[in-house]
Design an enzyme around this catalytic site. Structure first.
Site, PDB file in Angstrom:
ATOM      1  N   TYR A 132       0.824  -1.201  -0.170  1.00 42.30           N
ATOM      2  CA  TYR A 132      -0.162  -0.014  -0.127  1.00 42.30           C
ATOM      3  C   TYR A 132       0.853   1.211   0.118  1.00 42.30           C
ATOM      4  O   TYR A 132       0.648   2.055   0.719  1.00 42.30           O
ATOM      5  CB  TYR A 132      -0.726   0.004   1.354  1.00 42.30           C
ATOM      6  CG  TYR A 132      -1.686  -1.153   1.462  1.00 42.30           C
ATOM      7  CD1 TYR A 132      -2.877  -1.459   0.609  1.00 42.30           C
ATOM      8  CD2 TYR A 132      -1.360  -2.055   2.339  1.00 42.30           C
ATOM      9  CE1 TYR A 132      -3.330  -2.943   0.931  1.00 42.30           C
ATOM     10  CE2 TYR A 132      -2.055  -3.229   2.660  1.00 42.30           C
ATOM     11  CZ  TYR A 132      -3.052  -3.592   2.098  1.00 42.30           C
ATOM     12  OH  TYR A 132      -3.719  -4.810   2.005  1.00 42.30           O
ATOM     13  N   TYR A 190     -12.070  -7.146   6.601  1.00 41.30           N
ATOM     14  CA  TYR A 190     -11.013  -7.024   5.584  1.00 41.30           C
ATOM     15  C   TYR A 190     -10.983  -8.580   5.083  1.00 41.30           C
ATOM     16  O   TYR A 190     -10.860  -9.454   6.272  1.00 41.30           O
ATOM     17  CB  TYR A 190      -9.852  -6.493   6.416  1.00 41.30           C
ATOM     18  CG  TYR A 190      -8.729  -6.711   5.341  1.00 41.30           C
ATOM     19  CD1 TYR A 190      -8.515  -5.627   4.096  1.00 41.30           C
ATOM     20  CD2 TYR A 190      -7.803  -7.736   5.482  1.00 41.30           C
ATOM     21  CE1 TYR A 190      -7.402  -6.073   3.357  1.00 41.30           C
ATOM     22  CE2 TYR A 190      -6.684  -8.142   4.416  1.00 41.30           C
ATOM     23  CZ  TYR A 190      -6.564  -7.287   3.523  1.00 41.30           C
ATOM     24  OH  TYR A 190      -5.491  -7.418   2.454  1.00 41.30           O
ATOM     25  N   ASP A 223     -13.859 -16.090   7.928  1.00 45.67           N
ATOM     26  CA  ASP A 223     -12.501 -15.652   7.828  1.00 45.67           C
ATOM     27  C   ASP A 223     -11.507 -15.676   9.069  1.00 45.67           C
ATOM     28  O   ASP A 223     -11.593 -14.646   9.583  1.00 45.67           O
ATOM     29  CB  ASP A 223     -12.486 -14.339   6.986  1.00 45.67           C
ATOM     30  CG  ASP A 223     -11.111 -13.969   6.491  1.00 45.67           C
ATOM     31  OD1 ASP A 223     -10.055 -14.786   7.081  1.00 45.67           O
ATOM     32  OD2 ASP A 223     -10.951 -12.907   5.826  1.00 45.67           O
ATOM     33  N   LYS A 259      -1.969 -16.390   7.590  1.00 46.95           N
ATOM     34  CA  LYS A 259      -1.230 -16.033   8.313  1.00 46.95           C
ATOM     35  C   LYS A 259      -0.267 -16.634   9.396  1.00 46.95           C
ATOM     36  O   LYS A 259       0.784 -17.262   8.889  1.00 46.95           O
ATOM     37  CB  LYS A 259      -1.928 -14.848   9.311  1.00 46.95           C
ATOM     38  CG  LYS A 259      -2.272 -13.509   8.369  1.00 46.95           C
ATOM     39  CD  LYS A 259      -2.562 -12.430   8.898  1.00 46.95           C
ATOM     40  CE  LYS A 259      -2.721 -11.184   8.006  1.00 46.95           C
ATOM     41  NZ  LYS A 259      -3.932 -10.897   7.524  1.00 46.95           N
TER      42      LYS A 259
END
Ligand SMILES: *Cc1c(COP(=O)(O)O)cnc(C)c1O
Length: 438
Positions: free
Chosen positions: A16, A148, A251, A280
């Site tokens: 980003y 997200y 999620d 992750k």
């Protein structure tokens, strides 16, 4: 000879970030346990504690001997083979471990190469499931604001429609259905809960015929704002999904493997989703790997549908090296003291961050499991906060108005205390510069 940082600036993108030298960079010279050794742009060395676990992933710390050994063993065996038509021990063992660890009857595992891809696979599973059940118009998703789910297009389409990247790609993102964010865990009055339930039920009934699934991060929204909400809301979503023939996708890419104080955040609610995504921390932060785990019912329907298959298959699917390290990492969790470790980290953050409540620009301080958050009134100057924290021996990566930590589970009470002090000092620094500007 130009420095590593100068060469980086000439040739690389960062997450980003623009392709220019607007943000400071540090070069990692070493990483061991909870510690990183960083070199700054002036060549100075900083020893810092990693409060970020490299974005939720390095739960056992850097250079863990068991994970190092698993990687070495697998490299000497084979590092990669295609997964079309072939299988191998690390993948089979990992699927069995995930089926055993995840809630309820989740048992069929798709091994993807990143979290975003595991979300894409979950969304495809849901749509293919509905088509197989004779409901081909059900191609959209119901989610809550503030979420997200990753950076690929379908995943972006279920991220928060305001804070996500929707405005940059208006023609490319699917038109999904967004329910309000649930009440904050700390402020969930019965009236607020009832209102939220009514909103979700209304949207689900208005859009039933076009919805394939509900997708949310259970109990804790991570990158969307480090926002904790009551486990009861996950139970409500399960009921609404059942009532309208929708699948429930949880999620757990950020929350999975103990971070919220239960092995999975779904366990706070006692809810079994139809599809769960993990990533992750799956490999203890060593390699990129994620998984989409679904029930036998979903697997059977999708396999028996018109397409006759789940339509996904990345080149590096079930990468053996990543699977071998994941098995070692899950082994450490299962044999280890993660529950007590996460409790110690959480308690240390809770007490260590309390002094931040007295600072002017701070609006909230909260912890859930092994995550601690200082929320400020205004967006923080990322460069200034990061620099101040590094000067105090702590690595943080704030975003928007949040300075937060999710330290490795191995962090000692003293290390957590130092992390909290560094974060408070950084928040204090924000306040100081506010004062100058005012
Ligand atoms: C990080 C994250 C993702 C995306 O995972 P990547 O590996 O970065 O693609 C998806 N969902 C949640 C909840 C995450 O925290």
């Amino acid at each position: 000879m130009s420095s590593l940082i100068e060469r980086d600036r000439a040739s690389l993108w960062h997450p980003y970030a623009p392709a220019s030298a607007t943000l400071p960079l540090w070069a990692v010279e070493a990483a061991d346990g909870v510690a990183l050794r960083l070199r700054d742009e002036d060549g100075r060395i900083h020893e810092v504690l990693d409060a970020m676990s490299s974005w939720w992933s390095v739960i056992h710390g850097y250079r863990h001997p068991v994970l190092d050994a698993a990687a070495h063993r697998q490299v000497e065996h084979f590092s990669h083979v295609m997964f079309g038509g072939l299988t191998h021990q690390p993948a089979v063992e990992l699927a069995e471990r995930l089926a055993a660890m995840t809630p309820g009857n989740l048992e069929r595992v798709f091994l993807a190469d990143s979290g975003s891809i595991s979300v894409e696979v979950a969304l495809k599973l849901a749509v293919q499931f509905q088509t197989a059940k004779g409901r081909p118009k059900r191609q959209r998703f119901l989610t809550i604001r503030g979420g997200y789910h990753g950076d690929t297009f379908a995943a972006m389409g279920v991220c928060d429609p305001v804070d996500g990247m929707h405005s940059a790609f208006p023609g490319l993102l699917a038109k999904n259905v967004f329910a309000p964010r649930p009440p904050a865990a700390a402020k969930a009055t019965p009236a607020a809960m009832e209102q939220w339930r009514a909103d979700v039920e209304r949207l689900a009934s208005e859009h039933t015929d076009e919805l394939a699934a509900i997708i949310v991060e259970p109990v804790l929204q991570g990158a969307g704002g480090m926002f904790a909400y009551p486990a009861e809301c996950v139970r409500i979503l399960r009921e609404v999904a059942n009532h309208h023939g929708l699948l429930l996708i949880l999620d757990e890419i950020a929350t999975g493997f103990g971070r919220t104080g239960e092995l999975f955040a779904a366990d706070h609610a006692g809810v079994t989703p139809d599809i769960m995504c993990v990533g992750k921390a799956l490999t203890g932060g060593y390699l990129t790997l994620a998984a989409t785990v679904c029930t036998a019912e979903v697997a059977k329907a999708v396999s028996g549908g018109g397409a006759g298959a789940l339509l996904h298959g990345p080149t590096f699917m079930a990468n053996p090296l990543a699977c071998a390290v994941a098995n070692a990492s899950l082994g450490l969790l299962q044999e280890g003291t993660w529950r007590a470790d996460v409790a110690r980290v959480g308690a240390g953050l809770a007490s260590g961050l309390t002094p931040a409540l007295k600072l002017d620009g701070v609006t909230d301080v909260r912890t859930i499991g092994g995550v601690g958050v200082i929320e400020l009134r205004d967006a923080v100057d990322v460069a200034a906060v990061t620099r101040t924290a590094v000067e105090h021996g702590v690595w943080v990566r704030p975003f928007r108005n949040l300075i937060y930590a999710m330290p490795p589970y191995i962090s000692s009470a003293a290390e957590v205390q130092s992390i909290a002090e560094g974060m408070v000092a950084a928040a204090q620094g924000v306040q100081a510069s506010d004062g100058v500007a005012a």
